[in-house]
Design a protein around this motif. Structure first.
Motif, PDB file in Angstrom:
ATOM      1  N   PRO A   1       0.824  -1.216   0.000  1.00  0.00           N
ATOM      2  CA  PRO A   1       0.000   0.000   0.000  1.00  0.00           C
ATOM      3  C   PRO A   1       0.856   1.264   0.000  1.00  0.00           C
ATOM      4  O   PRO A   1       1.957   1.270   0.552  1.00  0.00           O
ATOM      5  CB  PRO A   1      -0.810  -0.112   1.288  1.00  0.00           C
ATOM      6  CG  PRO A   1      -0.032  -1.044   2.147  1.00  0.00           C
ATOM      7  CD  PRO A   1       0.709  -1.973   1.253  1.00  0.00           C
TER       8      PRO A   1
ATOM      9  N   SER B   1       1.644   9.821  -4.546  1.00  0.00           N
ATOM     10  CA  SER B   1       0.825   9.166  -5.575  1.00  0.00           C
ATOM     11  C   SER B   1       1.697   8.541  -6.659  1.00  0.00           C
ATOM     12  O   SER B   1       2.804   8.989  -6.927  1.00  0.00           O
ATOM     13  CB  SER B   1      -0.116  10.198  -6.213  1.00  0.00           C
ATOM     14  OG  SER B   1       0.644  11.109  -6.984  1.00  0.00           O
TER      15      SER B   1
ATOM     16  N   GLU C   1      -4.259   4.191  -7.030  1.00  0.00           N
ATOM     17  CA  GLU C   1      -5.309   3.895  -6.044  1.00  0.00           C
ATOM     18  C   GLU C   1      -6.703   3.826  -6.665  1.00  0.00           C
ATOM     19  O   GLU C   1      -7.636   3.285  -6.079  1.00  0.00           O
ATOM     20  CB  GLU C   1      -5.276   4.906  -4.878  1.00  0.00           C
ATOM     21  CG  GLU C   1      -5.378   6.370  -5.248  1.00  0.00           C
ATOM     22  CD  GLU C   1      -4.041   7.026  -5.560  1.00  0.00           C
ATOM     23  OE1 GLU C   1      -3.086   6.301  -5.912  1.00  0.00           O
ATOM     24  OE2 GLU C   1      -3.955   8.267  -5.467  1.00  0.00           O
TER      25      GLU C   1
END
Lengths: 259, 215
Positions: B53, B58, B67
């Motif tokens: 994760p 980003s 995501e």
């Protein structure tokens, strides 16, 4: 008096068993949804390889085991049932051909190929091959799990039929040699007892058992923890859980058949 | 170039509790991506590939934020990317030939037989230290340099849009590093359109290879 306390250790064990059951079920559902992918070329090669290792290489041992089991069961039943051939064949059909053959095959494959499958996937997972596959854009479920479950289902079904054939033809041949049975007469008498519905149910059962063995061994293999104990623990868990689940499912099938 | 045409865009990525440099990868670019002390390239690559994760920042693949992509879409996008790692990322129980062909077959660029012909055509001249005889061997029977270069053969067959070159040179001595740098030049020559992300922790080869293209 000693009181048995349901402590955290037992609770942990219960939770991990429940977690494993959910895992087997989810891997089975996932494989069923992706079952079409088994015909995709790289997956099909894995499927063919598994069929060879699981199915073809088991043929000699299963033939020998079935021949001996058939003869032992027939001779013992024949003696216990006061040399009554009709009753012997009836019990033989229900006990060994319908039930025993499936269990012989599924336990044999669980011990031989299921353990190999669990340890292979565990070592794959420990070496980081599962992640490597994912990084290459290959779904590990499609490539590693689906062909293994599909091949296990096919092998259990096909080998059960093979085992049943050897049990009957080989067992009767040995009985005619040692107990002077009329080979053709006994075969004809036996064939009159066969019911089509039972055969269909047996095939369904074998497919179900095959899927269970495949799912349990794949899940335990892929979930192996890192470290030197990861592979042996995953393998032994796969065998024990597979054994227990097969017996449970067989009992369930027997109950359903009763109704 | 429009933003959506960028192959890989990394902004304010946090990994191991630290901020990472930004990077924009476009066709033909080579981007150096340095690691801090105690960081490992595999985990960073897994973060960029969506396996671990995102802690912060980003990652945008081919114009879409990571995501926002489902697992299936990430998997599809990863078919446009090729990771190159020190051990080649080979599967231990498949011969080298099948290992090299596997991602190309999955990507359906050509038919399997055609790909096999292409592979044998490539290695005929002893490209990257491989010959016809090495293709039939299992990964453990190869030298470390050959295992690493099996990944190069994969990339040549797949012609990926992005190549993620992951700290490969660290395991090699100077002699092997020189051979590797020649092979990398050869790769750049054969895949001029691919964007390269070179994740590294040391100086040396990456500085030479990524000259003028540091992200």
């Amino acid at each position: 008096m000693k009181t048995v306390v349901f402590g955290s250790k037992q609770a942990g064990l219960l939770l991990s068993t429940l977690g494993a059951l959910v895992g087997y079920f989810s891997i089975l559902i996932d494989a069923a949804l992706k079952s079409r992918k088994v015909f995709f070329q790289p997956n099909f090669r894995v499927f063919q390889r598994q069929i060879f290792f699981t199915g073809v290489q088991s043929l000699p041992f299963l033939a020998a085991a079935s021949l001996v089991a058939g003869f032992v069961a027939l001779s013992q039943l024949f003696l216990v049932l006061n040399r009554d051939m009709a009753k012997t064949l009836e019990v033989f059909q229900v006990l060994l051909v319908q039930e025993g053959a499936v269990l012989i095959v599924v336990f044999f494959l669980l011990a031989r190929s299921g353990s190999a499958m669990a340890s292979e996937l565990a070592s794959c997972s420990q070496r980081g091959e599962v992640v490597a596959l994912y990084r290459l854009g290959i779904d590990p479920g499609e490539y590693l799990v689906v062909p293994r479950i599909a091949s296990m289902m096919c092998c259990v079904a096909a080998l059960t039929v093979y085992c049943q054939v050897v049990l009957v033809f080989g067992g009767f041949a040995l009985m005619s040699f040692f107990y002077q049975w009329d080979y053709l007469f006994s075969l004809e008498k036996f064939s009159r007892q066969l019911v089509f519905g039972d055969a269909v149910l047996t095939v369904c059962k074998t497919l179900f058992f095959g899927a269970t063995v495949g799912a349990v061994c794949s899940w335990q293999g892929l979930k192996a923890v890192s470290g030197p104990q990861g592979i042996p623990v995953a393998t032994s868990r796969a065998i024990i859980h597979g054994f227990a689940l097969i017996l449970l499912e067989d009992a369930l099938f027997a109950t359903l058949m009763d109704r | 170039m429009k933003e959506s045409c960028k192959h890989l865009e990394i902004r304010g990525l946090r990994c191991f509790g630290r901020g990472r440099p930004d990077a924009d990868l476009q066709a033909g670019s080579v981007c150096r991506y340095p690691l801090g002390e105690g960081e490992d390239a595999e985990s960073l690559m897994d973060t960029i590939f969506g396996i671990l994760p995102l802690e912060g920042g980003s990652v945008r693949w081919f114009g879409t934020p990571l995501e926002e992509m489902g697992e299936k879409r990430i998997c599809k996008n990863l078919r446009r990317v090729m990771p190159l790692v020190a051990d080649g990322g080979l599967l231990a129980n498949l011969p080298v030939c099948e290992n090299v062909l596997l991602p190309a077959v999955v990507r359906k660029r050509h038919k399997a037989l055609e790909l096999e012909g292409m592979l044998y055509g490539l290695v005929e001249g002893g490209l990257f230290g491989h010959g016809k005889e090495t293709l039939g061997l299992l990964p453990h029977q190869l030298s470390d340099l050959q295992r690493c270069s099996a990944g190069f053969l994969r990339a040549l067959l797949c012609r990926p849009e992005v190549i993620c070159f992951c700290d490969v040179y660290r395991v090699f001595d100077p002699v092997k590093e020189k051979i590797l740098s020649e092979w990398l030049e050869e790769m750049r020559r054969r895949l001029p359109e691919s964007a390269w992300l070179v994740i590294h922790s040391e100086t040396g080869l990456p500085e030479v290879f990524c000259s003028g293209s540091v992200g």
